[in-house]
Scaffold this motif. Structure first.
Motif, mmCIF file in Angstrom:
data_model
loop_
_atom_site.group_PDB
_atom_site.id
_atom_site.type_symbol
_atom_site.label_atom_id
_atom_site.label_comp_id
_atom_site.label_asym_id
_atom_site.label_seq_id
_atom_site.Cartn_x
_atom_site.Cartn_y
_atom_site.Cartn_z
ATOM 1 N N LYS A 123 51.764 42.376 116.854
ATOM 2 C CA LYS A 123 52.606 42.256 115.662
ATOM 3 C C LYS A 123 52.094 41.129 114.777
ATOM 4 C CE LYS A 123 57.558 42.456 114.635
ATOM 5 N NZ LYS A 123 58.900 42.448 115.266
ATOM 6 N N LEU A 124 52.165 41.361 113.475
ATOM 7 C CA LEU A 124 51.819 40.331 112.488
ATOM 8 C C LEU A 124 53.000 40.187 111.544
ATOM 9 C CD1 LEU A 124 49.020 38.880 112.330
ATOM 10 C CD2 LEU A 124 48.582 40.174 110.263
ATOM 11 N N SER A 125 53.324 38.960 111.185
ATOM 12 C CA SER A 125 54.427 38.704 110.265
ATOM 13 C C SER A 125 53.993 37.659 109.255
ATOM 14 C CB SER A 125 55.659 38.210 111.046
ATOM 15 O OG SER A 125 56.770 38.062 110.194
ATOM 16 N N SER A 126 54.312 37.876 107.976
ATOM 17 C CA SER A 126 53.873 36.943 106.935
ATOM 18 C C SER A 126 54.929 36.839 105.846
ATOM 19 C CB SER A 126 52.534 37.379 106.325
ATOM 20 O OG SER A 126 52.649 38.653 105.728
ATOM 21 N N ALA A 127 54.912 35.720 105.127
ATOM 22 C CA ALA A 127 55.850 35.501 104.022
ATOM 23 C C ALA A 127 55.290 34.445 103.085
ATOM 24 C CB ALA A 127 57.219 35.074 104.548
ATOM 25 N N LEU A 128 55.687 34.538 101.825
ATOM 26 C CA LEU A 128 55.217 33.636 100.763
ATOM 27 C C LEU A 128 56.405 32.940 100.129
ATOM 28 C CD1 LEU A 128 52.685 34.464 97.934
ATOM 29 C CD2 LEU A 128 55.031 33.913 97.310
ATOM 30 N N SER A 129 56.207 31.681 99.749
ATOM 31 C CA SER A 129 57.225 30.941 99.003
ATOM 32 C C SER A 129 56.558 30.108 97.918
ATOM 33 C CB SER A 129 58.025 30.020 99.927
ATOM 34 O OG SER A 129 58.909 29.203 99.163
ATOM 35 N N LEU A 130 57.147 30.119 96.741
ATOM 36 C CA LEU A 130 56.689 29.273 95.629
ATOM 37 C C LEU A 130 57.684 28.161 95.340
ATOM 38 C CD1 LEU A 130 55.298 32.009 93.170
ATOM 39 C CD2 LEU A 130 54.045 30.604 94.818
ATOM 40 N N ASN A 131 58.530 27.875 96.300
ATOM 41 C CA ASN A 131 59.482 26.783 96.158
ATOM 42 C C ASN A 131 58.710 25.463 96.028
ATOM 43 O OD1 ASN A 131 61.535 24.760 96.672
ATOM 44 N ND2 ASN A 131 62.791 26.419 97.497
ATOM 45 N N PRO A 132 58.991 24.649 94.993
ATOM 46 C CA PRO A 132 58.232 23.401 94.810
ATOM 47 C C PRO A 132 58.537 22.334 95.850
ATOM 48 C CG PRO A 132 59.983 23.574 93.175
ATOM 49 C CD PRO A 132 59.947 24.885 93.884
ATOM 50 N N SER A 133 59.592 22.525 96.638
ATOM 51 C CA SER A 133 59.921 21.593 97.718
ATOM 52 C C SER A 133 59.236 22.065 98.987
ATOM 53 C CB SER A 133 61.432 21.534 97.929
ATOM 54 O OG SER A 133 61.749 20.946 99.176
ATOM 55 N N LEU A 134 58.389 21.213 99.576
ATOM 56 C CA LEU A 134 57.649 21.606 100.777
ATOM 57 C C LEU A 134 58.583 21.995 101.915
ATOM 58 C CD1 LEU A 134 55.129 21.943 102.501
ATOM 59 C CD2 LEU A 134 55.135 19.467 102.896
ATOM 60 N N MET A 136 48.627 35.240 98.471
ATOM 61 C CA MET A 136 49.225 36.560 98.261
ATOM 62 C C MET A 136 49.965 36.995 99.520
ATOM 63 S SD MET A 136 45.809 39.016 98.171
ATOM 64 C CE MET A 136 44.811 38.009 97.060
ATOM 65 N N ALA A 137 51.159 37.543 99.323
ATOM 66 C CA ALA A 137 51.982 38.073 100.415
ATOM 67 C C ALA A 137 53.321 38.478 99.796
ATOM 68 C CB ALA A 137 52.190 37.059 101.535
ATOM 69 N N ARG A 138 54.229 38.962 100.627
ATOM 70 C CA ARG A 138 55.573 39.291 100.146
ATOM 71 C C ARG A 138 56.429 38.031 100.092
ATOM 72 N NH1 ARG A 138 56.364 44.298 99.064
ATOM 73 N NH2 ARG A 138 55.025 45.899 100.016
ATOM 74 N N ASP A 139 57.172 37.897 98.988
ATOM 75 C CA ASP A 139 58.030 36.738 98.791
ATOM 76 C C ASP A 139 59.118 36.707 99.853
ATOM 77 O OD1 ASP A 139 60.509 35.321 97.516
ATOM 78 O OD2 ASP A 139 58.799 34.678 96.304
ATOM 79 N N ALA A 140 59.338 35.529 100.442
ATOM 80 C CA ALA A 140 60.309 35.397 101.532
ATOM 81 C C ALA A 140 61.732 35.698 101.079
ATOM 82 C CB ALA A 140 60.241 33.981 102.110
ATOM 83 N N ILE A 141 62.027 35.519 99.787
ATOM 84 C CA ILE A 141 63.382 35.735 99.283
ATOM 85 C C ILE A 141 63.540 37.123 98.669
ATOM 86 C CG2 ILE A 141 65.177 34.883 97.746
ATOM 87 C CD1 ILE A 141 64.452 32.986 100.062
ATOM 88 N N SER A 142 62.635 37.479 97.752
ATOM 89 C CA SER A 142 62.778 38.747 97.014
ATOM 90 C C SER A 142 62.103 39.936 97.688
ATOM 91 C CB SER A 142 62.214 38.585 95.601
ATOM 92 O OG SER A 142 60.795 38.427 95.652
ATOM 93 N N GLU A 152 51.974 24.408 93.880
ATOM 94 C CA GLU A 152 52.874 24.245 95.018
ATOM 95 C C GLU A 152 53.316 25.617 95.514
ATOM 96 O OE1 GLU A 152 55.498 22.128 92.644
ATOM 97 O OE2 GLU A 152 54.861 20.132 93.285
ATOM 98 N N GLY A 153 53.260 25.799 96.796
ATOM 99 C CA GLY A 153 53.629 27.069 97.398
ATOM 100 C C GLY A 153 52.799 27.296 98.640
ATOM 101 N N LEU A 154 53.208 28.266 99.452
ATOM 102 C CA LEU A 154 52.453 28.552 100.661
ATOM 103 C C LEU A 154 52.720 29.962 101.131
ATOM 104 C CD1 LEU A 154 53.939 27.218 103.983
ATOM 105 C CD2 LEU A 154 55.280 27.178 101.877
ATOM 106 N N VAL A 155 51.790 30.462 101.927
ATOM 107 C CA VAL A 155 51.985 31.708 102.652
ATOM 108 C C VAL A 155 51.754 31.406 104.129
ATOM 109 C CG1 VAL A 155 49.572 32.427 102.283
ATOM 110 C CG2 VAL A 155 51.294 34.117 102.925
ATOM 111 N N LEU A 156 52.682 31.864 104.968
ATOM 112 C CA LEU A 156 52.596 31.654 106.415
ATOM 113 C C LEU A 156 52.393 32.994 107.103
ATOM 114 C CD1 LEU A 156 52.893 29.856 108.965
ATOM 115 C CD2 LEU A 156 55.369 30.312 108.864
ATOM 116 N N THR A 157 51.407 33.057 107.988
ATOM 117 C CA THR A 157 51.131 34.257 108.771
ATOM 118 C C THR A 157 51.183 33.905 110.254
ATOM 119 O OG1 THR A 157 49.647 35.051 107.029
ATOM 120 C CG2 THR A 157 49.501 36.137 109.173
#
Length: 530
Positions: free
Chosen positions: A61-72, A129-135, A161-166
């Motif tokens: 299984k692989l799981s990923s998400a992106l966030s552009l929240n300016p707060s780390l 690039m990835a799917r946004d964690a919120i939307s 500012e932003g990150l993608v976690l896989t």
């Protein structure tokens, strides 16, 4: 009291069995809906629950998400919550961040959520690039100026500012982060040999196979990974997949036995980090395969040249050279060469980026082995030219090397993307092939992927958004995929590299320009014994 008949006893027994099976199926259905952390707790309740949890997580299984929240801290919370929304037991994690975030703090926050016993790599990239964690909207984001509004209300702010976690769970494979250490002011070659030796020794320690299934490689900002890739390509068999990003600062967790240590590339003389995937000798749960495809984004232009004089500059990692056209004796300076190439590109509305593709005939070896001849092509960015020299990025060019000019070309890239789309589609078509007769639960399935795209591509290159990710998204809707915009996208020609344009060199190339590399991971369950 009347003694129950044997038929009544049998009926009662069958009823209890059916009820037991019903309860087991119901419990498994409930457990499968738990987020990862409660799921991990449920697996410790008793042997029965543990058995059901292992059944739920019998596939990779692989799981990923992106966030552009300016707060780390908020961004990490968003992506961690998303990737742990379903049952998963992390075997590794990769976090790609903008330069506005701190790698060490990001690593610390992620380890607090995922634990300290898995390899975690945090890299600074040119975009994510990835799917946004919120939307849940898929996004391709390059760091730079974000424009909003119209007329007098328009404004621009610089976003970095932003990150993608896989996070990956790969039963049947072992995963470890192996560093390439190189003390300052030392020759690169022997340390690369040690790096390859470390990869082989790790693989041998956990696997019955002498070489890994795949490697995801990250180079340190400012490093030149050409020799690293050339030696890895030489040392590894053709079925070992190697992909990655040439340049990006990173921190990571490296395990040594039971000891897990955080290592910073800036402080530890680390030139690269390899996430190594090796077969687990103690566990065989089907077959995980790595598939690669390449979307080429450059076209050849002009004649072939031969380097006449070469002056490397180690201070700024560049090369000054003069050349002759193939088959001619006249010596050409940089200004003359560029004038000819620019005249050929006059019909282009915008000035493209220029590179030279150098054909290198070299002898390579690792350790004490006898050097063997190898031929590859290496791209060097064109910096400029004057009445004396042509100036290009990088070193390693020799007098007598042949080269040709290449330019960034969105038309070529779009045509290449169509080929990649078809190539990725063929992975799913393996369901119907003679080699993979399974269907349903026994079919070959793509369960996740990674994308490594050149920073020069994206919406500014194609005039449309989400073009680089489209071949994967259209072929595997709903399958997790994450990606980054690189400072140098890497893939070795371990299989037939798909997506080369007409006229592109068929010679081995590991470090590309204006390209996008696709890594798709598929799983085939073990054959059912009759």
């Amino acid at each position: 009291m009347e003694k129950p008949s044997s038929s009544k006893v049998k009926a009662s027994s069958d009823g209890n069995t059916s009820l037991s099976m019903l309860n087991e199926d119901l419990l498994q259905n409930i457990l499968a809906r738990l987020p990862a952390l409660p799921f991990a707790s449920a697996a410790c309740v008793n042997k029965s629950w543990n058995f059901l949890c292992n059944r739920i997580l019998s596939r990779p299984k692989l799981s990923s998400a992106l966030s552009l929240n300016p707060s780390l801290s908020d961004a990490v919370n968003e992506v961690v919550r998303k990737v742990l929304l379903e049952p998963i037991r992390p075997h590794f994690a990769i976090a790609n961040i903008g330069s506005g975030f701190n790698t060490s703090k990001t690593l610390r926050l992620i380890r607090q959520s995922l634990g300290s016993n898995i390899p975690v790599i945090v890299t600074v990239t040119n975009g994510i690039m990835a799917r946004d964690a919120i939307s849940d909207e898929f996004k391709e984001v390059k760091w730079g100026a974000l424009f909003s509004g119209f007329g007098e209300e328009a404004y621009a702010r610089f976003i970095n500012e932003g990150l993608v976690l896989t996070v990956g769970y790969l039963p049947g494979l072992k995963v470890e982060a192996v560093p390439l250490r190189r003390p300052a002011k030392t020759s690169q070659a022997p340390w690369i040999d040690n790096f390859i030796k470390d990869i082989k020794e790790y693989t041998a320690s956990v696997s019955s196979c002498p070489f890994p299934v795949g490697i995801i490689l990250f180079g340190e900002a400012g490093s030149d990974m050409k020799l690293v890739l050339e030696k890895l390509d030489y040392a590894m068999p053709m079925d070992t997949v190697i992909v990655g990003d040439e340049r990006g600062s990173f921190d990571f967790v490296h395990k040594s036995g039971n000891d897990s240590r955080i290592i910073c590339s800036k402080k530890g003389n680390i030139e690269a980090i390899a996430l190594v995937f090796a077969q687990d000798r103690d566990r065989s749960l089907g077959t995980i395969r790595f598939h690669v495809a390449l979307s080429n984004g450059v076209s050849a232009v002009g004649p072939i040249y031969k380097a006449a004089s070469v002056r490397p500059s180690n201070t700024d990692c560049s090369t000054w050279l003069t050349a002759r056209r193939e088959g001619q004796q006249g010596l050409l300076d940089g200004q003359s060469i560029l004038l000819d190439i620019n005249n050929l590109l006059d019909n282009h509305i915008e000035s493209p980026d220029l590179y030279i593709g150098v054909i290198k005939h070299r002898k390579l070896s690792t350790g004490a082995e006898k050097p063997m001849p190898r031929t590859c092509i290496a791209y060097h960015g064109v910096v400029g030219g004057d009445e004396e020299y042509l100036y290009v990025d990088g070193i390693g060019i020799k007098t007598g090397d042949f080269f040709q000019f290449y330019y960034s070309d969105p038309t070529t890239a779009l045509a290449s993307l169509d080929k990649v789309h078809d190539a990725l589609k063929n992975i799913e078509l393996e369901r119907n092939s003679k080699s993979f007769k399974g269907d349903g639960e026994n079919a070959t399935n793509v369960f996740g992927g990674f994308i490594f795209a050149c920073y020069g591509r994206g919406e500014s290159f194609f005039g449309r958004h989400n073009i680089d990710s489209s071949p994967f998204l259209e072929n595997f809707p709903g399958v997790p995929v994450s990606g980054i915009f690189c400072g140098g996208e890497m893939v070795r020609p371990c299989t037939t590299v798909i997506g080369h344009c007409q006229g592109a060199s068929p010679i081995s190339c590991c470090l590309h320009v204006y390209s996008t590399v696709y890594l798709a991971m598929s799983y085939t369950p073990p054959a059912v014994q009759n």
